[in-house]
Motif scaffolding. Structure first.
Motif, PDB file in Angstrom:
ATOM      1  N   THR A  56       0.812  -1.209   0.000  1.00 25.75           N
ATOM      2  CA  THR A  56       0.000   0.000   0.000  1.00 25.75           C
ATOM      3  C   THR A  56       0.848   1.263   0.000  1.00 25.75           C
ATOM      4  O   THR A  56       0.333   2.352  -0.109  1.00 25.75           O
ATOM      5  CB  THR A  56      -0.943   0.030   1.206  1.00 25.75           C
ATOM      6  N   PHE A  77       4.916  -9.433   7.456  1.00 26.05           N
ATOM      7  CA  PHE A  77       3.509  -9.508   7.058  1.00 26.05           C
ATOM      8  C   PHE A  77       3.445  -9.607   5.545  1.00 26.05           C
ATOM      9  O   PHE A  77       4.424  -9.355   4.839  1.00 26.05           O
ATOM     10  CB  PHE A  77       2.693  -8.327   7.595  1.00 26.05           C
ATOM     11  N   ASP A 107      -3.440  -8.240   7.027  1.00 33.24           N
ATOM     12  CA  ASP A 107      -4.685  -7.469   7.033  1.00 33.24           C
ATOM     13  C   ASP A 107      -5.835  -8.427   6.781  1.00 33.24           C
ATOM     14  O   ASP A 107      -6.119  -8.777   5.640  1.00 33.24           O
ATOM     15  CB  ASP A 107      -4.647  -6.409   5.930  1.00 33.24           C
ATOM     16  N   PHE A 151      -4.092  -7.016  11.560  1.00 29.36           N
ATOM     17  CA  PHE A 151      -4.192  -5.551  11.508  1.00 29.36           C
ATOM     18  C   PHE A 151      -5.665  -5.151  11.400  1.00 29.36           C
ATOM     19  O   PHE A 151      -6.110  -4.542  10.430  1.00 29.36           O
ATOM     20  CB  PHE A 151      -3.383  -4.996  10.340  1.00 29.36           C
ATOM     21  N   ARG A 165     -12.201   4.989   2.809  1.00 26.68           N
ATOM     22  CA  ARG A 165     -12.020   3.982   3.844  1.00 26.68           C
ATOM     23  C   ARG A 165     -13.178   3.921   4.824  1.00 26.68           C
ATOM     24  O   ARG A 165     -13.143   3.138   5.774  1.00 26.68           O
ATOM     25  CB  ARG A 165     -10.685   4.191   4.557  1.00 26.68           C
ATOM     26  N   LYS A 204      -6.965   0.067  14.916  1.00 27.77           N
ATOM     27  CA  LYS A 204      -6.389   1.082  14.032  1.00 27.77           C
ATOM     28  C   LYS A 204      -7.487   1.988  13.508  1.00 27.77           C
ATOM     29  O   LYS A 204      -8.667   1.652  13.636  1.00 27.77           O
ATOM     30  CB  LYS A 204      -5.623   0.419  12.888  1.00 27.77           C
ATOM     31  N   HIS A 205      -7.111   3.111  12.956  1.00 25.69           N
ATOM     32  CA  HIS A 205      -5.780   3.682  12.854  1.00 25.69           C
ATOM     33  C   HIS A 205      -5.750   4.801  13.865  1.00 25.69           C
ATOM     34  O   HIS A 205      -6.504   5.766  13.710  1.00 25.69           O
ATOM     35  CB  HIS A 205      -5.531   4.242  11.448  1.00 25.69           C
ATOM     36  N   MET A 248      -2.274   0.348  15.952  1.00 26.18           N
ATOM     37  CA  MET A 248      -1.528   0.877  14.803  1.00 26.18           C
ATOM     38  C   MET A 248      -1.707   2.386  14.748  1.00 26.18           C
ATOM     39  O   MET A 248      -2.833   2.885  14.807  1.00 26.18           O
ATOM     40  CB  MET A 248      -2.043   0.252  13.496  1.00 26.18           C
ATOM     41  N   PHE A 251      -1.801   7.500   9.678  1.00 31.17           N
ATOM     42  CA  PHE A 251      -0.985   8.326   8.787  1.00 31.17           C
ATOM     43  C   PHE A 251      -1.109   9.827   9.071  1.00 31.17           C
ATOM     44  O   PHE A 251      -0.221  10.601   8.784  1.00 31.17           O
ATOM     45  CB  PHE A 251      -1.441   8.129   7.333  1.00 31.17           C
ATOM     46  N   ASP A 283       1.816   2.609  10.812  1.00 28.67           N
ATOM     47  CA  ASP A 283       1.198   2.186   9.559  1.00 28.67           C
ATOM     48  C   ASP A 283       2.320   2.090   8.502  1.00 28.67           C
ATOM     49  O   ASP A 283       3.484   2.442   8.762  1.00 28.67           O
ATOM     50  CB  ASP A 283       0.067   3.145   9.139  1.00 28.67           C
ATOM     51  N   TYR A 284       1.954   1.660   7.348  1.00 31.49           N
ATOM     52  CA  TYR A 284       2.901   1.359   6.271  1.00 31.49           C
ATOM     53  C   TYR A 284       3.757   2.588   5.929  1.00 31.49           C
ATOM     54  O   TYR A 284       3.244   3.553   5.363  1.00 31.49           O
ATOM     55  CB  TYR A 284       2.084   0.947   5.054  1.00 31.49           C
ATOM     56  N   MET A 314       6.792  -0.164  10.481  1.00 36.56           N
ATOM     57  CA  MET A 314       6.330  -1.009   9.384  1.00 36.56           C
ATOM     58  C   MET A 314       6.977  -0.587   8.064  1.00 36.56           C
ATOM     59  O   MET A 314       6.756   0.530   7.587  1.00 36.56           O
ATOM     60  CB  MET A 314       4.799  -0.928   9.261  1.00 36.56           C
ATOM     61  N   TRP A 422     -10.180  -4.179   0.450  1.00 40.89           N
ATOM     62  CA  TRP A 422      -9.343  -4.765   1.504  1.00 40.89           C
ATOM     63  C   TRP A 422      -9.713  -6.209   1.816  1.00 40.89           C
ATOM     64  O   TRP A 422      -9.982  -6.564   2.966  1.00 40.89           O
ATOM     65  CB  TRP A 422      -9.381  -3.955   2.790  1.00 40.89           C
ATOM     66  N   GLU A 509      -8.768   2.253   0.478  1.00 38.59           N
ATOM     67  CA  GLU A 509      -7.634   3.157   0.687  1.00 38.59           C
ATOM     68  C   GLU A 509      -7.324   3.922  -0.592  1.00 38.59           C
ATOM     69  O   GLU A 509      -7.323   3.360  -1.698  1.00 38.59           O
ATOM     70  CB  GLU A 509      -6.413   2.359   1.153  1.00 38.59           C
TER      71      GLU A 509
HETATM   72  C1  BGC Z   1      -3.080   0.641   5.710  1.00 37.10           C
HETATM   73  C2  BGC Z   1      -3.260  -0.232   6.928  1.00 37.10           C
HETATM   74  C3  BGC Z   1      -2.700  -1.598   6.708  1.00 37.10           C
HETATM   75  C4  BGC Z   1      -1.265  -1.483   6.247  1.00 37.10           C
HETATM   76  C5  BGC Z   1      -0.577  -2.814   6.044  1.00 37.10           C
HETATM   77  C6  BGC Z   1      -1.696   0.568   5.147  1.00 37.10           C
HETATM   78  O1  BGC Z   1      -1.614   1.210   3.932  1.00 37.10           O
HETATM   79  O2  BGC Z   1      -3.398   1.965   6.054  1.00 37.10           O
HETATM   80  O3  BGC Z   1      -4.619  -0.285   7.266  1.00 37.10           O
HETATM   81  O4  BGC Z   1      -2.820  -2.358   7.874  1.00 37.10           O
HETATM   82  O5  BGC Z   1      -1.223  -0.753   5.049  1.00 37.10           O
HETATM   83  O6  BGC Z   1      -1.050  -3.491   4.961  1.00 37.10           O
END
Ligand code: BGC
Length: 756
Positions: A56, A77, A107, A151, A165, A204-205, A248, A251, A283-284, A314, A422, A509
């Protein structure tokens, strides 16, 4: 005080403080920490993804194998399956000095391989048992594939349907959102995390991600503390109170500091005020992204994150590559690093990984635990419970099973969009299209099928939503030819069912929209079908509330089915043909137009409340009413329910007392059915302006045709409390109005007084 006494107190204080931060109550974890080098501790803070899953962000991790061997990885992951996970775990166990097991994340947002409806859909069931069980199945399936850290749940309150989202959460309300957060955490984690069918949940988030300005993903959030505490934070807290093992960070910017580096959020609030003891993961690449936010280079933002209380980084590897230098330069402390490593190790310990690193790796389990018929049957049931009947004026629904049906629409015979956003672990090809479901449930019906329209005719738009594979295919025929075929089918049928709406990746997302209406080619199709004079039932799929004034004005029935998951077609057929009477209620308001957003039912009054009709110098719009098209809590049934005899157990209660509110509900229609009875409270006068009503209770009841039941809901002292201007959680004496009924607009009310 004697000098030696104050010295002793100071000594105990200092030791206590540093012990509280860096030592573990778990002897196994402490023993390990004592042996670890600084590098090994930093390695535990690194969470990587070898690729293969959905990336992502802009990067995926490189040289993962070498890094694991070097002790530079705490968890992975995006990989799944006993074989692959065993290989990775073997590297950690056999090739690193301390043999610290890896933790495996994923996820699993709405089911693993057995994909359930999108979370916004699930929330519309208002059924905590069903939602909890969906999480139990998700945990059983994902742990069978070696994953032990989820997650999910995503509990971000969302009041802006432009935000893609919104599909992933439970809608706009903190009370319902809290109940769902708790149900999901309990479902994933069970009562014993060392059981191989349970996994750590990640709430999250954190925090406020759903309040992104303009509904644009990742955008700034700027919110008063009062709004935060009363409206946005409760579901995160509920998940933590339910024992969620990890959090988590989000952003977005909160008060000028992105969540991943926000000490107030991650330490003062989360750990000190809420007493959270678990693991905080970014988060990522959200740590690295603080550079783009304008907070400095990678070293600076990584130090900021660690000092704020973030434990695991992450994908971004800012911790891995800069913390040592920051330590040398005095920008972070060794205690800070040890503390973060401790939390990672404690999570692994809770999962039982020190006792057996292969606890979740069992080659036999995927076969027995994943995608069983029982789980699929449950997915079908949950999907049917998530559908919301928005309109059924002419009682077009339910359909007879032996009728001639023209099934039309771009989503009527589609597998690619049934799972919803997702669902990276699910396989769209295993999903049941609506056409197939119709044939399964009504084998005697005469069904024709025509696509009728494309989801969109705009190739540039289609390209953006086809990023993860074909979701919106543009037909080689002209739009007119497609409509003509559908109209010809309609003319030869008794009834038309049109399955239309959003493709899966039109939400989720980075899938925000400024126009949340049904794309024009589909509306044109609808109009042509209505013009045939045949009854038309619309099955509407979407990941968000849509603006559907034009559709609503047509003489059609509308069944909102979200993206229903793997059993989509069967579940839609169950409801369309009346095997299940729809009982879902909206959990996010449906605006009339985008100009009304953010929109939610728990509005406050202004000093100039709007009258029913437009009035100058009142709080209203020139061009639309204030009310949404469909309110929170709204949803019809094939039967009708009448409410009467609203009563309250006591007219006056003391602080700390509960009060019971009862209402008689009668099924006055022709079908058995379930109804979600909702209770709203209005604190009439208080020290900060109150919302006009807030959900404080609900119960789902089954009523046979003609049956009556008295439904009683208790308002607990907690439910009368709010965060005041000093952020104390208190109830204030005075009059409370209580509304009870089938949606957030109900007007019948009783009152009670809370005395001092
Ligand atoms: C998302 C998270 C997700 C993470 C890992 C991110 O872009 O916001 O919800 O858990 O990626 O895949």
């Amino acid at each position: 005080m004697k000098p030696y006494l104050s010295f002793l107190i100071l000594f105990i204080g200092v030791v206590g403080l540093s012990f509280g931060q860096t030592t573990s109550d778990i002897p196994e974890v402490q023993a390990l920490l004592d042996k670890m080098t600084l590098e090994e501790k930093i390695g535990q803070l690194n969470l990587v993804t070898p690729g293969g899953g959905v990336a992502t962000g802009s990067v995926v991790s490189s040289n993962v194998e070498a890094k694991i061997k070097a002790g530079e990885v705490g968890g992975l992951f995006g990989i799944a399956g006993p074989e692959k996970i065993r290989q990775a775990q073997d590297l950690a166990i056999n090739q690193t000095r301390l043999k610290i097991p890896l933790i495996f994340g994923s996820d699993v947002i709405h089911g693993y391989k057995t994909t359930f409806p999108i979370p916004l859909g699930m929330s519309a069931s208002w059924d905590m048992e069903l939602i909890k069980h969906s999480a139990e199945i998700a945990a059983m399936e994902s742990t069978a594939d070696g994953i032990n850290w989820n997650f999910s749940p995503m509990v971000d309150i969302a009041r802006d349907p432009r935000w893609g989202r919104i599909a992933e959460g439970a809608g706009e309300d903190p009370f319902l959102g809290s109940a769902i957060a708790k149900a999901m955490v309990e479902g994933y984690q069970g009562t014993d995390l060392t059981q191989p069918q349970t996994m750590i949940a990640t709430v999250k988030h954190f925090a406020l991600y759903g309040a992104a300005e303009s509904g644009r993903d990742y955008n700034t959030v700027d919110m008063s503390r009062i709004k935060m505490f009363n409206q946005y934070l409760p579901p995160y807290k509920a998940a933590i109170d339910a024992g969620a093992g990890s959090v988590m960070s989000s952003f977005n910017d909160v008060d000028g500091i992105p969540a991943s580096g926000n000490k107030w959020l991650l330490t003062d609030l989360l750990r000190d005020r809420w007493n959270f003891k678990g693991l905080v993961v970014s988060d990522y690449t959200s740590v690295n992204e603080m550079t783009a936010h304008g907070l400095g280079d990678l070293q600076a933002v990584s130090a900021l994150a660690l000092n704020a209380g973030l434990d695991m980084d992450m994908v971004g590897e800012g911790f891995l590559t800069t913390l040592q230098q920051s330590l040398e330069e005095g920008k972070v402390t060794e205690d800070g690093i040890t503390q973060a490593a401790r939390r990672v190790l404690e999570a692994k310990y809770k999962l039982g990984l020190f006792e057996d690193p292969y606890r979740y790796i069992d080659n036999k389990r995927p076969k027995t635990d994943i995608l069983t018929q029982k789980s699929r049957d449950f997915a079908r049931k949950l999907a049917a419970h998530s559908f919301v009947l928005l309109k059924n004026d002419q009682q077009i629904l339910p359909l007879k099973k032996s009728t001639r049906i023209a099934l039309v629409g771009p989503l009527a015979n589609d597998k690619n969009n049934m799972l919803g956003t997702w669902a990276p672990t699910g396989d769209p090809q295993l999903s049941i299209p609506v056409l197939e479901g119709f044939k399964n449930v009504a084998p005697d019906a005469e069904i024709t099928y025509a696509k009728g329209a494309n989801i969109t005719n705009d190739p540039a738009f289609a390209e953006k939503i086809n990023v993860f594979g074909m979701r919106a295919e543009i037909d080689s025929r002209t739009p007119e030819a497609m409509i003509d075929e559908a109209v010809a089918n309609a003319k030869g049928a008794d009834v038309v069912v049109a399955v239309i709406g959003e493709a899966t990746e039109m939400t989720g997302e980075a899938a925000s929209r400024t126009d949340i209406s049904i794309p024009e080619p589909q509306l044109k199709l609808l109009q042509a079908l209505v013009d045939t004079g045949k009854p038309v039932a619309v099955v509407l799929m979407s990941g968000r509330p849509l603006t559907i004034e034009a559709l609503n004005a047509m003489p059609v029935s509308i069944l909102q089915v979200w993206h229903p998951g793997i059993e989509a077609g069967n579940a839609v057929a169950d409801v369309v043909f009346g095997d299940y009477n729809p009982s879902g209620k909206l959990t996010a308001s449906w605006p009339r137009n985008v100009g009304q957003v953010p929109i939610y039912y728990a509005q406050k009054n202004t000093g100039r409340p709007a009258p029913d009709e437009f009035a100058k110098f009142k709080s209203n719009y020139l061009d639309a009413p204030n009310s949404p098209l469909f309110a929170f809590g709204y949803g019809l049934s094939y039967t009708t329910f009448e409410y009467s005899d609203l009563s309250i157990s006591k007219p006056k209660i003391a602080m700390g007392d509960s009060v019971d509110v009862s209402v008689k509900v009668t099924n006055t229609g022709d079908y058995d059915g379930e109804e979600v009875v909702q209770l709203y409270v209005h604190d009439v006068v208080r020290s900060i302006t109150p919302p006009l009503r807030e959900l404080k209770g609900f119960k789902k009841v089954m009523l046979k045709k003609g049956e009556s039941k008295t439904v009683t809901i208790t308002i607990s002292p907690e439910n009368l409390k709010f965060y005041n201007s000093t952020l104390d959680f208190i109830a204030e004496p005075g009059i409370f109005e209580v509304f009870m009924g089938g949606n957030s607009n109900v007007t019948e009310k009783v009152e009670f007084e809370l005395s001092k």
